[in-house]
Design a protein around this motif. Sequence first.
Motif, PDB file in Angstrom:
ATOM      1  N   GLU A 170      39.241  34.021  56.795  1.00  0.00           N
ATOM      2  CA  GLU A 170      37.707  33.210  56.810  1.00  0.00           C
ATOM      3  C   GLU A 170      36.789  34.123  57.606  1.00  0.00           C
ATOM      4  O   GLU A 170      37.117  35.160  57.807  1.00  0.00           O
ATOM      5  N   GLY A 171      35.449  34.431  56.445  1.00  0.00           N
ATOM      6  CA  GLY A 171      34.526  35.685  56.421  1.00  0.00           C
ATOM      7  C   GLY A 171      35.152  36.265  55.774  1.00  0.00           C
ATOM      8  O   GLY A 171      34.367  37.390  55.680  1.00  0.00           O
ATOM      9  N   ASP A 172      36.130  36.752  55.204  1.00  0.00           N
ATOM     10  CA  ASP A 172      36.496  37.707  54.246  1.00  0.00           C
ATOM     11  C   ASP A 172      35.977  38.052  53.335  1.00  0.00           C
ATOM     12  O   ASP A 172      36.405  36.575  52.285  1.00  0.00           O
ATOM     13  N   CYS A 173      35.949  38.948  51.990  1.00  0.00           N
ATOM     14  CA  CYS A 173      36.435  37.955  50.603  1.00  0.00           C
ATOM     15  C   CYS A 173      36.937  38.643  49.968  1.00  0.00           C
ATOM     16  O   CYS A 173      38.307  39.782  50.167  1.00  0.00           O
ATOM     17  N   LEU A 174      37.081  38.127  48.729  1.00  0.00           N
ATOM     18  CA  LEU A 174      38.361  38.475  47.922  1.00  0.00           C
ATOM     19  C   LEU A 174      37.795  38.839  46.459  1.00  0.00           C
ATOM     20  O   LEU A 174      37.569  38.515  45.415  1.00  0.00           O
ATOM     21  N   THR A 175      38.335  40.233  46.231  1.00  0.00           N
ATOM     22  CA  THR A 175      38.048  40.950  44.915  1.00  0.00           C
ATOM     23  C   THR A 175      39.384  41.147  43.939  1.00  0.00           C
ATOM     24  O   THR A 175      39.934  41.754  44.730  1.00  0.00           O
ATOM     25  N   VAL A 176      39.217  40.182  43.020  1.00  0.00           N
ATOM     26  CA  VAL A 176      40.431  39.569  42.738  1.00  0.00           C
ATOM     27  C   VAL A 176      39.878  40.561  40.773  1.00  0.00           C
ATOM     28  O   VAL A 176      39.580  40.348  39.919  1.00  0.00           O
ATOM     29  N   ASN A 177      40.917  41.930  40.279  1.00  0.00           N
ATOM     30  CA  ASN A 177      40.946  42.348  39.281  1.00  0.00           C
ATOM     31  C   ASN A 177      41.887  41.948  38.209  1.00  0.00           C
ATOM     32  O   ASN A 177      43.151  42.243  38.379  1.00  0.00           O
ATOM     33  N   LEU A 178      41.254  40.905  37.201  1.00  0.00           N
ATOM     34  CA  LEU A 178      42.088  40.075  36.379  1.00  0.00           C
ATOM     35  C   LEU A 178      42.572  41.078  34.695  1.00  0.00           C
ATOM     36  O   LEU A 178      41.183  41.323  34.359  1.00  0.00           O
ATOM     37  N   GLU A 179      43.919  41.762  34.465  1.00  0.00           N
ATOM     38  CA  GLU A 179      43.813  42.025  33.464  1.00  0.00           C
ATOM     39  C   GLU A 179      45.040  40.579  32.196  1.00  0.00           C
ATOM     40  O   GLU A 179      45.878  40.317  32.600  1.00  0.00           O
ATOM     41  N   ASN A 180      45.028  40.718  30.852  1.00  0.00           N
ATOM     42  CA  ASN A 180      44.498  39.526  30.520  1.00  0.00           C
ATOM     43  C   ASN A 180      46.037  40.548  29.472  1.00  0.00           C
ATOM     44  O   ASN A 180      45.431  40.517  28.066  1.00  0.00           O
ATOM     45  N   LEU A 181      47.183  40.178  30.415  1.00  0.00           N
ATOM     46  CA  LEU A 181      48.356  40.809  28.796  1.00  0.00           C
ATOM     47  C   LEU A 181      48.987  40.049  27.839  1.00  0.00           C
ATOM     48  O   LEU A 181      50.452  39.896  28.034  1.00  0.00           O
ATOM     49  N   LEU A 182      48.946  39.107  27.923  1.00  0.00           N
ATOM     50  CA  LEU A 182      49.372  37.799  27.073  1.00  0.00           C
ATOM     51  C   LEU A 182      49.649  38.822  25.366  1.00  0.00           C
ATOM     52  O   LEU A 182      48.864  39.379  25.148  1.00  0.00           O
ATOM     53  N   ALA A 183      51.113  38.317  25.084  1.00  0.00           N
ATOM     54  CA  ALA A 183      50.985  38.969  23.833  1.00  0.00           C
ATOM     55  C   ALA A 183      49.524  37.926  22.489  1.00  0.00           C
ATOM     56  O   ALA A 183      49.001  37.238  22.883  1.00  0.00           O
ATOM     57  N   LEU A 184      49.440  38.335  21.038  1.00  0.00           N
ATOM     58  CA  LEU A 184      48.887  38.146  20.857  1.00  0.00           C
ATOM     59  C   LEU A 184      48.868  36.542  20.541  1.00  0.00           C
ATOM     60  O   LEU A 184      47.768  35.719  20.347  1.00  0.00           O
ATOM     61  N   ALA A 185      49.964  36.325  19.708  1.00  0.00           N
ATOM     62  CA  ALA A 185      50.351  34.634  19.330  1.00  0.00           C
ATOM     63  C   ALA A 185      51.045  34.291  19.744  1.00  0.00           C
ATOM     64  O   ALA A 185      51.661  34.834  20.997  1.00  0.00           O
ATOM     65  N   PRO A 186      50.459  33.055  20.488  1.00  0.00           N
ATOM     66  CA  PRO A 186      51.420  31.968  21.366  1.00  0.00           C
ATOM     67  C   PRO A 186      52.833  32.174  20.942  1.00  0.00           C
ATOM     68  O   PRO A 186      53.164  32.333  19.822  1.00  0.00           O
TER      69      PRO A 186
END
Length: 205
Positions: free
Chosen positions: A103-119
């Motif tokens: 409680e009282g902390d900050c969270l930095t989320v560095n998110l990278e999208n490495l999904l394939a181009l096609a589903p």
Amino acid sequence: MKGRGFLITILTVLLAATFAAGDARAAITCGRTVTANIVAIDQPVLFNRLGASNVNGMIFALRRDVINMDSFLTLNNGGAATPGNVMLRPDKRPRPLVLRVREGDCLTVNLENLLALAPNPNNLATDQFTVLIDEQVADRHVSFHVSGMQLVDGIQSDGSYVGANVTDSTVPQGGSTSYQLYAEHEGVFTATSYGATLGSDANQG
């Protein structure tokens, strides 16, 4: 005069609320800042030992736990972060991702999208299977939206693109972004991708 007085009262209340909201955001002071480097990947998921599975699962994982499928090096140790060509380390199994802050902390989320181009990239090209597995959403955007934590630097850390928001804080395939969040209270807060909210069966994506 009564109407004018009523209007002035409303404006005063609105201005007071605006300044209060601004002061609340400015008052955020991080006790600590915890950083999590996260990637979104396509990953087959085995649900139980009876064989229930989803060959085209999509998960969040820590960057250090993901490897390049050609070099087998982790992304933190020289493995290329190539969308669609990464997987969870062989000594890891897909499990709920838990990030802990006080409680009282900050969270930095560095998110990278490495999904394939096609589903649905893990479909098997064979005549033995006649059922098409197409449960993934067609859209390849992802985000990290946490319900219950406060946004430190504005709507760009919300992980959404809804309503009249000018800022799209979701991440396209191959892209990356950072979210700044504040843990105002103790609790358990669920993180969801708002990149695509409807799946193939009209379920939450």
